[in-house]
Scaffold this motif. Structure first.
Motif, PDB file in Angstrom:
ATOM      1  N   ALA A  15     -68.279  34.453 -71.369  1.00  0.00           N
ATOM      2  CA  ALA A  15     -69.569  33.075 -71.741  1.00  0.00           C
ATOM      3  C   ALA A  15     -70.746  33.426 -72.065  1.00  0.00           C
ATOM      4  N   TRP A  16     -71.408  32.466 -72.820  1.00  0.00           N
ATOM      5  CA  TRP A  16     -72.850  32.530 -73.854  1.00  0.00           C
ATOM      6  C   TRP A  16     -73.785  32.460 -72.834  1.00  0.00           C
ATOM      7  N   TRP A  17     -74.081  31.540 -72.193  1.00  0.00           N
ATOM      8  CA  TRP A  17     -73.823  31.176 -71.495  1.00  0.00           C
ATOM      9  C   TRP A  17     -75.187  32.163 -70.535  1.00  0.00           C
ATOM     10  N   TYR A  18     -74.320  32.992 -69.772  1.00  0.00           N
ATOM     11  CA  TYR A  18     -74.635  34.280 -69.037  1.00  0.00           C
ATOM     12  C   TYR A  18     -75.041  35.054 -70.331  1.00  0.00           C
ATOM     13  N   VAL A  19     -74.070  35.824 -70.936  1.00  0.00           N
ATOM     14  CA  VAL A  19     -75.067  36.877 -71.986  1.00  0.00           C
ATOM     15  C   VAL A  19     -76.545  36.583 -72.413  1.00  0.00           C
ATOM     16  N   ASP A  20     -76.485  34.733 -72.323  1.00  0.00           N
ATOM     17  CA  ASP A  20     -78.252  34.528 -72.567  1.00  0.00           C
ATOM     18  C   ASP A  20     -79.108  34.562 -71.964  1.00  0.00           C
ATOM     19  N   GLN A  21     -78.415  34.007 -70.038  1.00  0.00           N
ATOM     20  CA  GLN A  21     -79.333  34.632 -69.095  1.00  0.00           C
ATOM     21  C   GLN A  21     -79.854  36.038 -68.820  1.00  0.00           C
ATOM     22  N   VAL A  22     -78.517  37.001 -68.489  1.00  0.00           N
ATOM     23  CA  VAL A  22     -78.540  38.534 -68.610  1.00  0.00           C
ATOM     24  C   VAL A  22     -79.660  39.055 -69.237  1.00  0.00           C
ATOM     25  N   GLU A  23     -79.693  38.860 -70.676  1.00  0.00           N
ATOM     26  CA  GLU A  23     -80.765  38.663 -71.759  1.00  0.00           C
ATOM     27  C   GLU A  23     -81.631  38.727 -70.831  1.00  0.00           C
ATOM     28  N   GLN A  24     -82.062  37.298 -71.128  1.00  0.00           N
ATOM     29  CA  GLN A  24     -83.564  37.000 -70.554  1.00  0.00           C
ATOM     30  C   GLN A  24     -84.312  37.841 -69.075  1.00  0.00           C
ATOM     31  N   ILE A  25     -83.600  37.902 -68.601  1.00  0.00           N
ATOM     32  CA  ILE A  25     -83.660  38.733 -67.136  1.00  0.00           C
ATOM     33  C   ILE A  25     -83.989  40.281 -67.454  1.00  0.00           C
ATOM     34  N   ALA A  26     -82.860  40.878 -68.525  1.00  0.00           N
ATOM     35  CA  ALA A  26     -83.374  41.983 -68.891  1.00  0.00           C
ATOM     36  C   ALA A  26     -84.981  42.627 -69.681  1.00  0.00           C
ATOM     37  N   LYS A  27     -84.894  41.028 -70.325  1.00  0.00           N
ATOM     38  CA  LYS A  27     -86.844  41.602 -71.065  1.00  0.00           C
ATOM     39  C   LYS A  27     -87.318  41.365 -70.122  1.00  0.00           C
ATOM     40  N   GLY A  28     -87.651  40.858 -69.157  1.00  0.00           N
ATOM     41  CA  GLY A  28     -87.861  40.691 -67.719  1.00  0.00           C
ATOM     42  C   GLY A  28     -88.919  41.713 -67.451  1.00  0.00           C
ATOM     43  N   TYR A  29     -87.417  42.649 -67.350  1.00  0.00           N
ATOM     44  CA  TYR A  29     -86.735  43.542 -66.390  1.00  0.00           C
ATOM     45  C   TYR A  29     -88.101  45.223 -67.143  1.00  0.00           C
ATOM     46  N   ALA A  30     -88.214  44.532 -69.051  1.00  0.00           N
ATOM     47  CA  ALA A  30     -89.169  45.699 -68.952  1.00  0.00           C
ATOM     48  C   ALA A  30     -90.135  45.352 -69.747  1.00  0.00           C
ATOM     49  N   LYS A  31     -90.987  46.353 -69.536  1.00  0.00           N
ATOM     50  CA  LYS A  31     -92.258  46.009 -69.963  1.00  0.00           C
ATOM     51  C   LYS A  31     -93.011  45.875 -71.583  1.00  0.00           C
ATOM     52  N   SER A  32     -91.502  46.107 -72.698  1.00  0.00           N
ATOM     53  CA  SER A  32     -91.987  45.866 -73.579  1.00  0.00           C
ATOM     54  C   SER A  32     -91.984  44.016 -73.647  1.00  0.00           C
ATOM     55  N   GLY A  33     -90.564  43.368 -73.157  1.00  0.00           N
ATOM     56  CA  GLY A  33     -90.445  42.349 -72.731  1.00  0.00           C
ATOM     57  C   GLY A  33     -89.435  42.082 -74.012  1.00  0.00           C
ATOM     58  N   ASP A  34     -88.419  43.055 -73.904  1.00  0.00           N
ATOM     59  CA  ASP A  34     -87.300  43.121 -74.986  1.00  0.00           C
ATOM     60  C   ASP A  34     -86.305  44.056 -74.748  1.00  0.00           C
ATOM     61  N   VAL A  35     -85.403  43.995 -75.243  1.00  0.00           N
ATOM     62  CA  VAL A  35     -84.262  44.318 -75.250  1.00  0.00           C
ATOM     63  C   VAL A  35     -83.856  45.389 -76.524  1.00  0.00           C
ATOM     64  N   GLU A  36     -84.108  46.712 -76.310  1.00  0.00           N
ATOM     65  CA  GLU A  36     -83.976  47.699 -76.781  1.00  0.00           C
ATOM     66  C   GLU A  36     -82.714  48.048 -77.811  1.00  0.00           C
ATOM     67  N   VAL A  37     -82.731  48.133 -78.938  1.00  0.00           N
ATOM     68  CA  VAL A  37     -80.867  48.426 -79.896  1.00  0.00           C
ATOM     69  C   VAL A  37     -81.416  49.851 -80.883  1.00  0.00           C
ATOM     70  N   PRO A  38     -81.017  50.820 -79.990  1.00  0.00           N
ATOM     71  CA  PRO A  38     -81.053  52.179 -81.094  1.00  0.00           C
ATOM     72  C   PRO A  38     -81.768  51.696 -82.168  1.00  0.00           C
ATOM     73  N   PRO A  39     -82.373  52.554 -82.697  1.00  0.00           N
ATOM     74  CA  PRO A  39     -82.701  52.666 -84.200  1.00  0.00           C
ATOM     75  C   PRO A  39     -81.448  53.811 -84.977  1.00  0.00           C
ATOM     76  N   GLN A  40     -80.592  53.897 -84.724  1.00  0.00           N
ATOM     77  CA  GLN A  40     -79.249  54.153 -85.445  1.00  0.00           C
ATOM     78  C   GLN A  40     -79.777  55.055 -87.595  1.00  0.00           C
ATOM     79  N   ALA A  41     -80.662  54.712 -87.534  1.00  0.00           N
ATOM     80  CA  ALA A  41     -80.770  55.854 -88.945  1.00  0.00           C
ATOM     81  C   ALA A  41     -82.456  55.894 -88.467  1.00  0.00           C
ATOM     82  N   ASP A  42     -83.053  55.820 -87.639  1.00  0.00           N
ATOM     83  CA  ASP A  42     -84.139  56.832 -86.963  1.00  0.00           C
ATOM     84  C   ASP A  42     -84.555  57.748 -87.557  1.00  0.00           C
ATOM     85  N   ASP A  43     -85.135  58.524 -88.375  1.00  0.00           N
ATOM     86  CA  ASP A  43     -85.388  59.866 -87.973  1.00  0.00           C
ATOM     87  C   ASP A  43     -85.426  60.658 -87.566  1.00  0.00           C
TER      88      ASP A  43
END
Length: 366
Positions: A185-213
């Motif tokens: 359910a995409w509403w579930y995905v949106d809710q979990v992502e919003q909660i996750a953002k609130g739990y991080a000090k950055s206010g975001d869900v970080e994705v690994p920068p795979q091309a970052d050296d």
């Protein structure tokens, strides 16, 4: 609000097998979701798994997540390679971090047969709520507390199992896909992502920068030789590229293809396939492996304890770079210590043919 829930685990093995498992899961628990406010600051991130950010906990997260649960979310998020705040958000959305008194959270099951703080259907856990990890089973039962039993009601076991499920389905890069498979359910995905953002000090869900050296230099500098450093530089530079069955680059690779190409980049020729690479290198005892060595897994059709079908390259103790499967996300650095199907380790650089190639390269450089 309750809805029906389905888990779909879809993976394409490195040997070309397509595995589809559709598992009906429990209703979701609608817990009280805090109205998170942006912190206005950016949390520190550290290099992990070749570039996976580790986010600091926000004040909201520290206040809402029980200390023992927070420790487990961070521990198993790091170990398996998924965002800890996504794990925590799933735990919040499912059972309010185990605090819910709904049926199935602390004992028994709910009407759909789900149980525990992360709400696993018993059939996806291993067939029963508590299962000996020494037994053969098909599911996500895990032993996070080290007592030899996968207990769906134990937070350590359940959170580790959830981390494995999210990882299997695309996290951390394709975290929304992984969450959608966790509960379709995409509403579930949106809710979990919003909660996750609130739990991080950055206010975001970080994705690994795979091309970052930025995280590569320490790995390359620690290489046991200049040759291994060249091999690592090439392999790490392929992160973020897709898996392709039979691929040897430059745009996509399969598991053995990236290793074959990395050795070629250093001027060395080794067998192309996993089946050829396994007997080629000198066997190394687990614990003695070093960067540039290969780690093999019993995975894929027609494979077995002495006929592995998947391979990764060690980049540091406990970490490897791998092209895993079509739906496993792009090439990335992962942990092999979390895998339970390791066949063994080899060192191609000790093969007599490679030693001869190295001599020729050295002579040519003189």
């Amino acid at each position: 609000m309750n809805t029906s829930r389905a888990h779909v685990a879809l993976a394409v093995g490195v040997a070309g097998v397509l595995l589809l498992a559709v598992i009906i899961m429990s209703p979701m628990l609608m817990t009280s979701i805090p109205s998170f406010l942006g912190s206005g600051g950016t949390g520190r991130t550290d290099c992990l798994d070749g570039g996976t950010p580790v986010q600091e906990v926000s004040d909201t997260g520290a206040a809402d997540i029980p200390a023992d649960y927070l420790e487990l979310y961070k521990k198993y998020g790091k170990k398996i390679g998924v965002q800890w705040n996504i794990l925590a958000a799933v735990g919040k959305r499912e059972t309010d971090h185990g605090r819910s008194n709904m049926a199935g959270v602390k004992s028994g099951t709910n009407y759909a047969g789900a149980a525990g703080p992360m709400q696993f259907l018993i059939s996806t856990w291993g067939g029963k709520a508590q299962i000996a990890m020494s037994s053969k089973f098909s599911g996500y039962a895990s032993d996070g507390n080290g007592d030899g039993v996968g207990n769906v009601y134990d937070p350590a076991d359940a959170i580790l199992g959830a981390a494995k499920m999210l990882k299997r389905n695309g996290a951390p890069e394709k975290v929304r896909q992984a969450l959608f498979i966790y509960n379709r359910a995409w509403w579930y995905v949106d809710q979990v992502e919003q909660i996750a953002k609130g739990y991080a000090k950055s206010g975001d869900v970080e994705v690994p920068p795979q091309a970052d050296d930025s995280c590569d230099d320490p790995l390359v500098e620690a290489a046991p030789s200049d040759v291994v450093a060249k091999i690592l530089e090439f392999a790490l530079a392929q992160r973020g590229k897709p898996y392709l069955w039979g691929g040897t680059g430059p745009d996509a690779f399969d598991c053995s293809g990236i290793i074959y190409a990395a050795y070629r980049a250093a001027g060395l020729l080794i067998p192309r396939t996993t089946f050829g690479q396994w007997p080629f290198g000198v066997k190394i005892s687990q614990g003695e492996e070093q960067a540039g060595d290969l780690v093999f897994f019993n995975a894929g059709p027609g494979t077995g304890p002495d006929n592995p079908g998947h391979v990764g390259m060690v980049v540091s103790k406990g970490k490897m770079v791998e092209a895993r499967c079509t739906l496993c996300g792009p090439i990335k650095v992962t942990s092999y210590q979390a895998r339970d199907n390791i066949v063994g380790f080899t060192r191609p650089l000790q093969n007599p043919d490679v030693l001869e190639q190295l001599k020729k390269l050295q002579n040519a450089a003189l």
